[in-house]
Motif scaffolding. Structure first.
Motif, PDB file in Angstrom:
ATOM      1  N   TYR A 145       0.907  -1.179  -0.054  1.00  0.00           N
ATOM      2  CA  TYR A 145       0.052   0.038   0.080  1.00  0.00           C
ATOM      3  C   TYR A 145       0.672   1.220   0.008  1.00  0.00           C
ATOM      4  CZ  TYR A 145      -3.881  -2.994   1.185  1.00  0.00           C
ATOM      5  OH  TYR A 145      -4.790  -3.867   1.426  1.00  0.00           O
ATOM      6  N   ASP A 146       0.582   2.220  -0.788  1.00  0.00           N
ATOM      7  CA  ASP A 146       1.162   3.565  -0.853  1.00  0.00           C
ATOM      8  C   ASP A 146       0.209   4.709  -0.978  1.00  0.00           C
ATOM      9  OD1 ASP A 146       3.032   5.249  -1.226  1.00  0.00           O
ATOM     10  OD2 ASP A 146       4.083   4.719  -2.952  1.00  0.00           O
ATOM     11  N   HIS A 147       0.316   5.303   0.352  1.00  0.00           N
ATOM     12  CA  HIS A 147      -0.586   6.762   0.125  1.00  0.00           C
ATOM     13  C   HIS A 147      -0.128   7.961  -0.608  1.00  0.00           C
ATOM     14  CE1 HIS A 147       2.183   8.490   3.085  1.00  0.00           C
ATOM     15  NE2 HIS A 147       2.138   7.256   3.301  1.00  0.00           N
ATOM     16  N   ALA A 148       1.152   7.543  -0.935  1.00  0.00           N
ATOM     17  CA  ALA A 148       1.788   8.836  -1.773  1.00  0.00           C
ATOM     18  C   ALA A 148       1.528   8.586  -3.345  1.00  0.00           C
ATOM     19  CB  ALA A 148       3.268   8.926  -1.755  1.00  0.00           C
ATOM     20  N   ARG A 149       1.256   7.345  -3.847  1.00  0.00           N
ATOM     21  CA  ARG A 149       0.951   6.879  -5.300  1.00  0.00           C
ATOM     22  C   ARG A 149      -0.226   7.831  -5.774  1.00  0.00           C
ATOM     23  NH1 ARG A 149       1.881   1.456  -5.116  1.00  0.00           N
ATOM     24  NH2 ARG A 149      -0.163   1.235  -4.017  1.00  0.00           N
ATOM     25  N   SER A 150      -1.454   7.952  -5.190  1.00  0.00           N
ATOM     26  CA  SER A 150      -2.463   8.765  -5.823  1.00  0.00           C
ATOM     27  C   SER A 150      -3.456   9.150  -4.418  1.00  0.00           C
ATOM     28  CB  SER A 150      -3.165   7.934  -6.663  1.00  0.00           C
ATOM     29  OG  SER A 150      -3.829   6.925  -6.221  1.00  0.00           O
ATOM     30  N   HIS A 151      -4.312   9.769  -4.846  1.00  0.00           N
ATOM     31  CA  HIS A 151      -5.467  10.367  -3.814  1.00  0.00           C
ATOM     32  C   HIS A 151      -6.163   9.113  -3.492  1.00  0.00           C
ATOM     33  CE1 HIS A 151      -8.315  12.390  -1.806  1.00  0.00           C
ATOM     34  NE2 HIS A 151      -9.351  11.737  -2.171  1.00  0.00           N
ATOM     35  N   GLU A 152      -6.562   8.380  -4.545  1.00  0.00           N
ATOM     36  CA  GLU A 152      -7.361   7.081  -4.291  1.00  0.00           C
ATOM     37  C   GLU A 152      -6.605   5.968  -3.487  1.00  0.00           C
ATOM     38  OE1 GLU A 152      -6.726   8.442  -7.311  1.00  0.00           O
ATOM     39  OE2 GLU A 152      -8.628   9.354  -7.560  1.00  0.00           O
ATOM     40  N   ASP A 153      -5.507   5.814  -3.646  1.00  0.00           N
ATOM     41  CA  ASP A 153      -4.485   4.961  -2.789  1.00  0.00           C
ATOM     42  C   ASP A 153      -4.480   5.590  -1.576  1.00  0.00           C
ATOM     43  OD1 ASP A 153      -4.329   3.164  -4.959  1.00  0.00           O
ATOM     44  OD2 ASP A 153      -2.158   3.804  -5.395  1.00  0.00           O
ATOM     45  N   ALA A 154      -4.258   6.796  -1.337  1.00  0.00           N
ATOM     46  CA  ALA A 154      -4.297   7.370   0.400  1.00  0.00           C
ATOM     47  C   ALA A 154      -5.564   6.951   0.901  1.00  0.00           C
ATOM     48  CB  ALA A 154      -3.939   8.821   0.042  1.00  0.00           C
ATOM     49  N   VAL A 155      -6.721   7.313   0.353  1.00  0.00           N
ATOM     50  CA  VAL A 155      -7.976   6.749   0.935  1.00  0.00           C
ATOM     51  C   VAL A 155      -7.983   5.349   1.310  1.00  0.00           C
ATOM     52  CG1 VAL A 155     -10.620   6.892   0.259  1.00  0.00           C
ATOM     53  CG2 VAL A 155      -9.132   8.976  -0.173  1.00  0.00           C
ATOM     54  N   VAL A 156      -7.765   4.377   0.471  1.00  0.00           N
ATOM     55  CA  VAL A 156      -7.993   3.122   0.628  1.00  0.00           C
ATOM     56  C   VAL A 156      -6.975   2.966   2.100  1.00  0.00           C
ATOM     57  CG1 VAL A 156      -7.273   0.951  -0.178  1.00  0.00           C
ATOM     58  CG2 VAL A 156      -8.599   2.429  -1.443  1.00  0.00           C
ATOM     59  N   MET A 157      -5.626   3.162   1.854  1.00  0.00           N
ATOM     60  CA  MET A 157      -4.786   2.968   2.826  1.00  0.00           C
ATOM     61  C   MET A 157      -5.313   3.564   4.319  1.00  0.00           C
ATOM     62  SD  MET A 157      -0.595   3.322   2.923  1.00  0.00           S
ATOM     63  CE  MET A 157       0.422   3.006   4.312  1.00  0.00           C
TER      64      MET A 157
END
Length: 163
Positions: free
Chosen positions: A128-140
């Motif tokens: 998981y990587d919150h820095a990858r995208s806003h969507e990834d941040a929301v999920v993480m």
């Protein structure tokens, strides 16, 4: 995946020598994360350090000249290495100094902050990587909160020597 009914394993190193009695909490938390993520037979290392040590690591590995709260070093990005009966997730390094400051700032027990940071680092080691995208941040961020909030632990009674 080869199964040998191995338990999840946490290698715990408290370089500050101030987290007496917290190893069991972290081991239970690793098991909780594994159950939550429906994975098993994982190995992870956790090292508790001071701000000076994490500052050096942050500069060396992230080219960021300041201390941080948690660093994660993924070995396999959550993937199995062929032939191994376990998955070595990597290492999580937490600054006790920064965790204590953040606990005061957020007005919750330091044990809870340490648990939160351990979950955060472990999720990075799982890919998981919150820095990858806003969507990834929301999920993480939602996942780490769900894991923390479902972990049964008496935060208020978690006390260890302050200094």
């Amino acid at each position: 995946r080869l199964k040998m009914n191995l338990e999840n394993t946490l290698e715990f190193d408290d370089q500050t020598e101030k987290c007496i009695g917290l190893e069991k909490m972290f081991k239970d938390l690793l098991n909780h994360i594994a159950k939550f993520q429906k994975i098993d037979n994982i190995l992870e290392s956790l090292t508790i350090v001071n701000d000076e040590t994490i500052h050096k690591l942050n500069l060396e590995y992230r080219n960021t000249d300041r201390p941080t709260d948690v660093l994660s070093f993924s070995f396999e990005e959550g993937e199995d290495e062929e032939g191994l009966p376990f998955t070595n997730l990597g290492e999580v390094v937490i600054s006790l100094d920064t965790a204590r400051r953040q606990a005061l700032e957020f007005k919750h027990p330091a044990c809870r902050e340490l648990a939160f940071l351990f979950i955060h680092g472990t999720l990075h080691n799982l890919g998981y990587d919150h820095a990858r995208s806003h969507e990834d941040a929301v999920v993480m961020f939602a996942l780490q909160n769900d894991i923390l909030n479902s972990f049964e632990f008496d935060w208020e009674s978690c006390v260890w020597p302050k200094d």
